[in-house]
Design a protein around this motif. Structure first.
Motif, PDB file in Angstrom:
ATOM      1  N   LEU A  45       6.740  20.641  14.310  1.00 25.85           N
ATOM      2  CA  LEU A  45       5.430  21.274  14.178  1.00 25.85           C
ATOM      3  C   LEU A  45       4.428  20.662  15.152  1.00 25.85           C
ATOM      4  N   VAL A  46       4.516  19.359  15.360  1.00 25.33           N
ATOM      5  CA  VAL A  46       3.646  18.712  16.347  1.00 25.33           C
ATOM      6  C   VAL A  46       3.909  19.290  17.733  1.00 25.33           C
ATOM      7  N   LEU A  47       5.182  19.413  18.102  1.00 26.38           N
ATOM      8  CA  LEU A  47       5.531  19.946  19.414  1.00 26.38           C
ATOM      9  C   LEU A  47       5.094  21.404  19.539  1.00 26.38           C
ATOM     10  N   SER A  48       5.258  22.181  18.478  1.00 27.93           N
ATOM     11  CA  SER A  48       4.827  23.577  18.506  1.00 27.93           C
ATOM     12  C   SER A  48       3.332  23.676  18.774  1.00 27.93           C
ATOM     13  N   ARG A  49       2.558  22.822  18.126  1.00 30.00           N
ATOM     14  CA  ARG A  49       1.106  22.849  18.324  1.00 30.00           C
ATOM     15  C   ARG A  49       0.746  22.444  19.756  1.00 30.00           C
ATOM     16  N   ILE A  50       1.455  21.466  20.316  1.00 32.21           N
ATOM     17  CA  ILE A  50       1.185  21.060  21.697  1.00 32.21           C
ATOM     18  C   ILE A  50       1.428  22.235  22.641  1.00 32.21           C
ATOM     19  N   TYR A  51       2.548  22.932  22.451  1.00 40.23           N
ATOM     20  CA  TYR A  51       2.839  24.098  23.285  1.00 40.23           C
ATOM     21  C   TYR A  51       1.732  25.144  23.171  1.00 40.23           C
ATOM     22  N   LEU A  52       1.249  25.373  21.951  1.00 41.33           N
ATOM     23  CA  LEU A  52       0.224  26.390  21.744  1.00 41.33           C
ATOM     24  C   LEU A  52      -1.059  26.015  22.475  1.00 41.33           C
ATOM     25  N   VAL A  53      -1.449  24.755  22.392  1.00 39.32           N
ATOM     26  CA  VAL A  53      -2.658  24.292  23.075  1.00 39.32           C
ATOM     27  C   VAL A  53      -2.497  24.390  24.591  1.00 39.32           C
ATOM     28  N   MET A  54      -1.275  24.216  25.089  1.00 40.42           N
ATOM     29  CA  MET A  54      -1.022  24.288  26.529  1.00 40.42           C
ATOM     30  C   MET A  54      -0.915  25.723  27.039  1.00 40.42           C
ATOM     31  N   GLY A  55      -1.011  26.709  26.153  1.00 43.67           N
ATOM     32  CA  GLY A  55      -0.937  28.101  26.583  1.00 43.67           C
ATOM     33  C   GLY A  55       0.470  28.643  26.671  1.00 43.67           C
ATOM     34  N   TYR A  56       1.407  28.059  25.907  1.00 43.29           N
ATOM     35  CA  TYR A  56       2.787  28.546  25.848  1.00 43.29           C
ATOM     36  C   TYR A  56       3.092  29.027  24.427  1.00 43.29           C
ATOM     37  N   PRO A  57       2.521  30.157  23.993  1.00 44.62           N
ATOM     38  CA  PRO A  57       2.781  30.612  22.622  1.00 44.62           C
ATOM     39  C   PRO A  57       4.241  30.963  22.386  1.00 44.62           C
ATOM     40  N   ASP A  58       4.969  31.359  23.444  1.00 46.12           N
ATOM     41  CA  ASP A  58       6.392  31.663  23.285  1.00 46.12           C
ATOM     42  C   ASP A  58       7.180  30.412  22.923  1.00 46.12           C
ATOM     43  N   LEU A  59       6.876  29.298  23.586  1.00 45.81           N
ATOM     44  CA  LEU A  59       7.561  28.048  23.267  1.00 45.81           C
ATOM     45  C   LEU A  59       7.116  27.522  21.906  1.00 45.81           C
ATOM     46  N   ALA A  60       5.844  27.734  21.577  1.00 45.45           N
ATOM     47  CA  ALA A  60       5.356  27.344  20.250  1.00 45.45           C
ATOM     48  C   ALA A  60       6.094  28.118  19.166  1.00 45.45           C
ATOM     49  N   ALA A  61       6.314  29.419  19.390  1.00 42.96           N
ATOM     50  CA  ALA A  61       7.030  30.237  18.407  1.00 42.96           C
ATOM     51  C   ALA A  61       8.474  29.771  18.260  1.00 42.96           C
ATOM     52  N   GLY A  62       9.129  29.448  19.380  1.00 43.48           N
ATOM     53  CA  GLY A  62      10.511  28.990  19.313  1.00 43.48           C
ATOM     54  C   GLY A  62      10.651  27.698  18.533  1.00 43.48           C
ATOM     55  N   THR A  63       9.723  26.762  18.741  1.00 42.47           N
ATOM     56  CA  THR A  63       9.790  25.482  18.037  1.00 42.47           C
ATOM     57  C   THR A  63       9.423  25.644  16.568  1.00 42.47           C
ATOM     58  N   ALA A  64       8.432  26.489  16.267  1.00 41.25           N
ATOM     59  CA  ALA A  64       8.076  26.750  14.867  1.00 41.25           C
ATOM     60  C   ALA A  64       9.219  27.447  14.137  1.00 41.25           C
ATOM     61  N   TYR A  65       9.944  28.310  14.844  1.00 42.21           N
ATOM     62  CA  TYR A  65      11.089  28.984  14.219  1.00 42.21           C
ATOM     63  C   TYR A  65      12.173  27.971  13.846  1.00 42.21           C
ATOM     64  N   LYS A  66      12.390  26.977  14.688  1.00 44.79           N
ATOM     65  CA  LYS A  66      13.363  25.940  14.347  1.00 44.79           C
ATOM     66  C   LYS A  66      12.891  25.140  13.133  1.00 44.79           C
ATOM     67  N   ALA A  67      11.577  24.913  13.034  1.00 44.96           N
ATOM     68  CA  ALA A  67      11.046  24.251  11.839  1.00 44.96           C
ATOM     69  C   ALA A  67      11.285  25.111  10.603  1.00 44.96           C
ATOM     70  N   LEU A  68      11.182  26.431  10.761  1.00 43.91           N
ATOM     71  CA  LEU A  68      11.448  27.331   9.637  1.00 43.91           C
ATOM     72  C   LEU A  68      12.911  27.246   9.201  1.00 43.91           C
ATOM     73  N   ILE A  69      13.826  27.127  10.156  1.00 41.76           N
ATOM     74  CA  ILE A  69      15.247  26.971   9.815  1.00 41.76           C
ATOM     75  C   ILE A  69      15.450  25.695   9.004  1.00 41.76           C
ATOM     76  N   LEU A  70      14.799  24.603   9.417  1.00 44.93           N
ATOM     77  CA  LEU A  70      14.901  23.354   8.658  1.00 44.93           C
ATOM     78  C   LEU A  70      14.281  23.507   7.277  1.00 44.93           C
ATOM     79  N   SER A  71      13.173  24.236   7.203  1.00 42.03           N
ATOM     80  CA  SER A  71      12.525  24.467   5.911  1.00 42.03           C
ATOM     81  C   SER A  71      13.454  25.212   4.959  1.00 42.03           C
ATOM     82  N   ASP A  72      14.105  26.252   5.460  1.00 40.87           N
ATOM     83  CA  ASP A  72      15.048  26.999   4.625  1.00 40.87           C
ATOM     84  C   ASP A  72      16.221  26.119   4.205  1.00 40.87           C
ATOM     85  N   ALA A  73      16.664  25.241   5.101  1.00 40.67           N
ATOM     86  CA  ALA A  73      17.773  24.345   4.769  1.00 40.67           C
ATOM     87  C   ALA A  73      17.378  23.372   3.664  1.00 40.67           C
ATOM     88  N   LEU A  74      16.124  22.924   3.663  1.00 39.83           N
ATOM     89  CA  LEU A  74      15.664  21.996   2.630  1.00 39.83           C
ATOM     90  C   LEU A  74      15.637  22.649   1.250  1.00 39.83           C
TER      91      LEU A  74
END
Length: 647
Positions: A105-134
């Motif tokens: 989530l930290v990395l996703s936010r950094i990407y978003l602030v840097m103007g890379y919403p696509d990379l932010a979405a990809g990293t947040a999606y991986k966090a969602l996969i971990l969330s579902d696994a938990l």
């Protein structure tokens, strides 16, 4: 509830007392002797993890070598360097702790602030996969994600940890309803996910997808978040922005676009990422590139050439690129290049094609069919022993018997091109996995320029409004969708039995985007099979790294044909076209002189100029700047059916 004294010696002692109290309120079930033994073993594992765990990733510390915040405010270049440094540091820490959900989530936010919403979405999606696994101890990544998150939580202030559990207890007592917590799961992890991390996931994912233009997916995740966090102001705001964007979609007067027809794709930045260390200096490696060219042609060589910039930022801008030139005079009709590539794809499930080179297989029962060879493990078919051995050496073992045959196959015509790009990506990932190299280091893609836009100027504001995808101040010309750029690539990797978290340094969204940028505008495509079947969109595609070094012109001096191998032939007749004012221009002479540049054609050169320009914007990332496509010329030869071209 009994008040906790300030003299509590350790977090574990506090949690033991909390667990006893929670059990009396039915938040925890009674544990049997076996469960207690398992819990004791788990505590020992956690204690070991704590000794090696990184600092709490609620925010990444600025490296000691980075300028201070005050210095960064005075020096935009220092700010840019610091942000890139934070990306590199976050990725380095994820290599040590790949299942750390808060760090994603930290990395996703950094990407978003840097103007890379696509990379932010990809990293947040991986966090969602971990969330579902938990949420399910049977999920693949459950144990690793739980251990990592537990170690992170145990580093947080004791007071905050106690407050979160007490709030849950008070809420249950107030509602007088049994707890919804699963007694098989760690209570503290469940509560931290509910109070902190799951909300952040939905916020980051929905906002990032909105900025990418993926309205349907953005709405889906905003609504899912609001089902849990019904009063969250930020998710409510994001959902409102998505609905507002949908209301402004172009449609017929007095008609609203159904939400099911809203776009789920858009455009993102197409650039060489600042942390990408795999892009070679092609100009310094010309000798090696020309050695590769010798395998395809002894009549051609690669040189540098100055070309008009396609970014649209500067109409008179110049971009130094590579080009292909004749080493000798070449007569009309003479073949000058023959190249074989294994970076191929086809989106038809039943067509009889070689899996390696995508050539049509011989007729069953014909003498030529005796050369056909099939893999004994998975029955994938190759046109020859050579293709079979080349596939085994290059990519096939990574895909053999992995249930990937049906991915992106037999799709609707409108989805055919995107399916082929996905399948080219799958082949590249398989090549990298089997050859044990980084995907961007493959010879098949390494020297291809992805028509990258220049990296924005230091201090440039990238998004004037993080609520609007249209507020981006820099070119966005790489087609993007949540399905093709994020979900499908990770799905393909999991089919290949690749851990998408432990291998993030090899397989991540920015790497997928870089490969897509290289494929678009350089991958050749054609219909498969023979006969007069109805137009269905491209069905077979390939990337030929030497062929695509020849630059595009709408008045080419070569023609090409691809059927297993791609071949250049000098045109016997050049294109007739009109100049400005409709004046008919003299055709260029057929044939190629020594030292003359090879002018390839990436689209059907008989298309009207407007359609050629539209193609160039999608494939090359900007308007074609050749003389025939400059504003003013027109071309009125009737359009013919397209069966081969770059898509």
């Amino acid at each position: 509830m009994e008040q906790y004294k300030a003299s509590i010696e350790s977090v574990d002692n506090a949690l033991n007392r909390l667990n006893q109290t929670l059990a009396s309120y039915r938040l925890l079930s009674q544990q049997n002797a076996k469960a207690k033994a398992e819990e004791e073993a788990r505590k020992q594992q956690i204690e070991q993890a704590k000794q090696h765990a990184p600092p709490p990733p609620r925010d990444l510390p600025v490296p000691a070598t980075a300028p201070s915040a005050q210095a960064q405010a005075q020096d935009p270049q220092a700010t840019a360097r610091a942000r890139v440094g934070r990306v590199q540091e976050a990725n380095a820490r994820l290599r040590q702790d790949p299942y750390n959900l808060p760090l994603h989530l930290v990395l996703s936010r950094i990407y978003l602030v840097m103007g890379y919403p696509d990379l932010a979405a990809g990293t947040a999606y991986k966090a969602l996969i971990l969330s579902d696994a938990l949420d399910d101890e049977a999920e693949e990544y459950h144990d690793e994600a739980a251990e990592s998150l537990k170690a992170t939580i145990q580093q947080q202030p004791l007071e905050e940890r106690i407050q979160i559990i007490r709030r849950a207890m008070d809420a249950e007592l107030q509602n007088q309803t049994p707890s919804e917590l699963d007694p098989a799961l760690d209570v503290e992890i469940t509560l931290w996910m509910k109070e902190h991390y799951r909300l952040i996931i939905y916020r980051l994912l929905s906002r990032s997808l909105l900025l990418c233009g993926c309205l349907r997916s953005a709405m889906t995740y905003a609504e899912r978040g609001l089902e849990i966090y019904t009063q969250d102001a930020e998710l409510t705001e994001i959902l409102g922005l998505v609905l507002e964007a949908g209301d402004h979609l172009p449609n017929e007067p007095d008609e609203d676009s159904p939400m099911s027809e809203w776009p789920d794709n858009g455009f993102v930045r197409r650039e060489r990422y600042p942390w990408n260390r795999h892009e070679p200096n092609r100009f310094e490696q010309l000798d090696h590139i020309n050695q590769l060219m010798l395998e395809a042609s002894d009549k051609l060589e690669v040189r540098t050439i100055d070309l008009p910039s396609l970014t649209g930022l500067d109409p008179k801008g110049i971009s130094t690129q590579l080009g292909v030139f004749a080493k000798q005079d070449i007569a009309p009709g003479e073949q000058l290049l023959c190249e074989t590539s294994l970076l191929t794809a086809n989106n038809k499930l039943q067509d009889a094609l070689c899996d390696a080179c995508s050539a049509d297989l011989p007729e069953l029962g014909s003498p030529e069919y005796e050369k056909v060879k099939a893999c004994e493990e998975c029955e994938v078919v190759f046109c020859s022993e050579w293709c079979y051995q080349a596939a085994m050496d290059s990519y096939h073992p990574a895909l053999c018997d992995k249930d990937v045959e049906a991915i992106a196959k037999d799709v609707e015509p409108a989805e055919a091109a995107d399916a082929l790009y996905s399948l080219l990506l799958l082949r590249a990932l398989a090549m990298a996995e089997h050859q044990e190299c980084h995907p961007l280091e493959l010879d098949a893609v390494k020297y291809i320029w992805g028509d990258f836009s220049p990296i924005p100027a230091i201090g440039q504001i990238l998004y004037t409004d993080l609520d609007s995808p249209h507020s981006c101040t820099i070119p966005r010309n790489l087609p993007f969708s949540f399905e093709h750029n994020i979900i499908r690539p990770f799905h393909m990797l999991e089919k290949m039995d690749i851990d998408i978290f432990a291998t993030a340094h090899l397989y991540d969204t920015w790497i997928f985007n870089t490969l897509y940028a290289k494929f678009r505008g350089t991958a050749s495509a054609r219909l498969s099979g023979l006969g007069g079947r109805a137009m269905r969109g491209p069905e077979v595609s390939a990337v030929h790294p030497m062929w695509c070094l020849a630059n595009h012109s709408c008045d080419p001096n070569v023609t090409w044909d691809w059927g297993g191998q791609i071949q250049f032939t000098a045109r016997t007749e050049r294109v007739q076209w009109r100049g400005k004012g409709g004046k008919m221009l003299q055709k260029s002479k057929a044939g190629i002189k020594k030292g003359e540049e090879i002018l390839n054609h990436y689209c059907d050169v008989d298309l009207p100029v407007r359609e050629r320009r539209e193609w160039a914007r999608g494939a090359l990332g900007g308007d074609c700047m050749c003389a025939r496509s400059e504003p003013g010329p027109s071309f009125d030869v009737p359009r013919r059916k397209i069966t081969i071209g770059v898509f």
